[in-house]
Design an enzyme around this catalytic site. Structure first.
Site, mmCIF file in Angstrom:
data_model
loop_
_atom_site.group_PDB
_atom_site.id
_atom_site.type_symbol
_atom_site.label_atom_id
_atom_site.label_comp_id
_atom_site.label_asym_id
_atom_site.label_seq_id
_atom_site.Cartn_x
_atom_site.Cartn_y
_atom_site.Cartn_z
ATOM 1 N N ASP A 62 -2.634 -1.560 -3.614
ATOM 2 C CA ASP A 62 -3.111 -0.396 -4.364
ATOM 3 C C ASP A 62 -2.106 -0.025 -5.456
ATOM 4 O O ASP A 62 -2.164 1.053 -6.033
ATOM 5 C CB ASP A 62 -3.403 0.790 -3.428
ATOM 6 C CG ASP A 62 -2.200 1.216 -2.601
ATOM 7 O OD1 ASP A 62 -1.059 0.822 -2.925
ATOM 8 O OD2 ASP A 62 -2.397 1.966 -1.620
ATOM 9 N N PHE B 141 0.845 -1.212 0.000
ATOM 10 C CA PHE B 141 0.000 0.000 0.000
ATOM 11 C C PHE B 141 0.868 1.245 0.000
ATOM 12 O O PHE B 141 1.727 1.389 0.873
ATOM 13 C CB PHE B 141 -0.910 0.011 1.237
ATOM 14 C CG PHE B 141 -1.690 -1.259 1.363
ATOM 15 C CD1 PHE B 141 -2.883 -1.422 0.673
ATOM 16 C CD2 PHE B 141 -1.203 -2.312 2.123
ATOM 17 C CE1 PHE B 141 -3.582 -2.623 0.747
ATOM 18 C CE2 PHE B 141 -1.895 -3.512 2.199
ATOM 19 C CZ PHE B 141 -3.083 -3.672 1.516
ATOM 20 N N HIS B 142 0.647 2.111 -0.965
ATOM 21 C CA HIS B 142 1.400 3.370 -0.962
ATOM 22 C C HIS B 142 0.634 4.556 -1.547
ATOM 23 O O HIS B 142 1.155 5.652 -1.629
ATOM 24 C CB HIS B 142 2.738 3.209 -1.712
ATOM 25 C CG HIS B 142 2.556 3.020 -3.203
ATOM 26 N ND1 HIS B 142 2.382 1.797 -3.777
ATOM 27 C CD2 HIS B 142 2.522 3.918 -4.213
ATOM 28 C CE1 HIS B 142 2.248 1.925 -5.077
ATOM 29 N NE2 HIS B 142 2.317 3.204 -5.384
ATOM 30 N N ARG B 143 -0.603 4.339 -1.983
ATOM 31 C CA ARG B 143 -1.346 5.474 -2.560
ATOM 32 C C ARG B 143 -1.661 6.484 -1.470
ATOM 33 O O ARG B 143 -2.162 6.097 -0.387
ATOM 34 C CB ARG B 143 -2.684 5.011 -3.148
ATOM 35 C CG ARG B 143 -2.586 4.137 -4.335
ATOM 36 C CD ARG B 143 -2.162 4.840 -5.591
ATOM 37 N NE ARG B 143 -1.565 3.847 -6.473
ATOM 38 C CZ ARG B 143 -0.664 4.098 -7.385
ATOM 39 N NH1 ARG B 143 -0.224 5.322 -7.577
ATOM 40 N NH2 ARG B 143 -0.176 3.140 -8.129
ATOM 41 N N ARG C 111 6.843 5.786 1.786
ATOM 42 C CA ARG C 111 5.772 6.756 2.108
ATOM 43 C C ARG C 111 4.927 6.230 3.268
ATOM 44 O O ARG C 111 4.621 6.959 4.219
ATOM 45 C CB ARG C 111 4.881 6.987 0.872
ATOM 46 C CG ARG C 111 3.621 7.791 1.178
ATOM 47 C CD ARG C 111 2.702 7.881 -0.028
ATOM 48 N NE ARG C 111 3.225 8.761 -1.054
ATOM 49 C CZ ARG C 111 3.076 10.087 -1.071
ATOM 50 N NH1 ARG C 111 2.426 10.704 -0.099
ATOM 51 N NH2 ARG C 111 3.570 10.808 -2.051
#
Ligand code: UD1
Ligand code: UDP
Length: 363
Positions: free
Chosen positions: A283, A206-208, A241
């Site tokens: 994502d 997940f990084h969005r 992130r």
């Protein structure tokens, strides 16, 4: 001798440019193909490991630009890239994907009158809140050669009025890397070293910003992962992130012990983790494509995808960002209801060859 520069900056870019570099070397060694790395991703496990594993040479140019706001990052890359372009006067600049480095390259090439090629053109999420959507649209407007990975790209570009003669349906270059490195991935020891049983763990990435930048979203995501981890081990290689946000929200101690939180993982081991997983929840853009090619169930935690072929004929389920819905899909799959799919057209490992042949003929 013709000179071409490919501009890369972020993890998925390296995976897209590696097959292209090799195809230039083998099919047209008379073309001088150089690589410029903006520095957008710079940790060893987000950058160097990919150059090493994908057998890429050290970048010819390294701009050393990372972090900052989108405007700051994009503009600083532009300023440094302009100098390289000025000195090198390439016959073509190639930009892959949709990251800020892509946008910066497109703008510089256009301002300096250098022909521009976009690899992975035409993808649209139709969500302008995503920085990538803006990057893709601007790049496609400016590009002279648009290399499309899936049918939706052809339709989108046509609707946007891009002339047909600029558009080339070549297939998915990420799959070239996958095909090349799958044999190595099959030999990887990562499952053993993490104590995982084949076909009985979940892989999550997940990084969005929409999932990880707000505390409420990241907390919701972790709560969902915790519930899944009560049923299966869950491997979670964490993007920088996400790591930063997790630390600043002090969420680090809230994860279930079955969640194996790791640093970002190298390409070959990561492919092995996808290949042997029961389910991938993500994502990521690229991972939606890799799971489709490998026939591995994938749940995408987003409200849209710019890669609709993966839901239309592949194994990808677009579950939205309502975590209850994501969980429902996940438990359905874990109880044996695996989606099945087909491999999209021209995702055959030969995309780089097609692109290089077209570029050679066009130049
Ligand atoms: C970027 C892309 C995104 C892509 C993703 C792939 C844009 C707008 N976003 O998102 O489309 O899906 O890469 O992974 O271009 N950082 C590190 N070390 C690194 C890399 C990043 O500490 O090696 C930090 C940066 O300093 C920054 C944050 O992580 O604080 C986000 O990095 P950035 O490149 O701006 O965006 P990504 O979220 O990585
Ligand atoms: N990937 C990897 N290690 C990881 C996570 C992802 O090698 O720990 C690979 C993945 O297989 C895919 C690419 O990185 O090839 C996707 O990158 P990312 O999800 O960062 O970017 P996106 O595709 O969303 O732009």
């Amino acid at each position: 001798m013709k000179k071409i520069i490919s501009l890369v900056g972020a993890r998925p870019n390296f995976i897209k440019i590696a097959p292209l570099h090799k195809a230039f070397r083998s099919l047209h060694p008379e073309i001088d193909h150089k690589i410029c790395h903006t520095g957008q991703h710079f940790d060893e496990n987000m950058s160097k490991i990919f150059f090493d594993e994908l057998e890429l040479p050290r970048p010819d140019f390294y701009l050393g630009i990372s972090g900052g706001s989108h405007t700051s990052q994009t503009s600083r890359i532009m300023i440094e890239l302009e100098k390289v372009i000025q000195d090198e006067q390439p016959d073509l600049l190639i930009v892959p994907g949709d990251v800020n480095s892509t946008l910066a390259g497109s703008l510089v090439a256009s301002k300096m009158g250098i022909p521009l090629a976009h690899v992975e053109s035409g993808l649209r999420s139709f969500d302008r809140n995503m920085p990538e959507e803006i990057n893709r649209m601007v790049t496609d407007i400016l590009a002279d050669y648009l290399f499309v990975s899936e049918e939706s790209g052809l339709i989108n570009l046509k609707k946007e009025g891009i002339p047909d003669e600029k558009v080339f349906f070549v297939g998915n270059i990420m799959i070239d890397s996958l095909v090349s490195y799958l044999p190595k991935a099959k030999e990887s020891n990562i499952l053993n070293s993490m104590g995982l049983e084949e076909g009985r763990y979940i892989l999550g990435t997940f990084h969005r910003p929409s999932n990880v930048d707000a505390r409420v979203h990241l907390e919701g995501l972790f709560n969902m992962l915790n519930e899944l981890a009560a049923e299966r081990k869950l491997v979670f290689p964490i993007h920088p992130r996400t790591r930063k946000n997790m630390e600043s929200f002090a969420l680090i101690h809230t994860l279930h012990p079955n969640i194996l939180l790791t640093d970002p993982i190298g390409y070959v081991d990561f492919l092995s983790l996808i290949l042997h997983s029961e389910l991938v929840i993500t994502d990521s853009g690229g991972i939606q494509e890799e799971t489709t090619w490998l026939g591995i169930p994938c749940i995408t935690v987003r409200n849209n995808t710019e890669r609709p072929i993966t839901t239309k004929i592949g194994t990808n389920i677009l579950a939205g960002t309502d975590f209850e819905n994501v969980k429902k899909h996940a438990f359905h799959i874990l109880s044996g209801n695996r989606p099945t799919g087909k491999v999209p057209e021209l995702w055959d490992g030969k995309t780089a060859e097609r692109i290089v042949t077209i570029i050679h003929n066009q130049l």
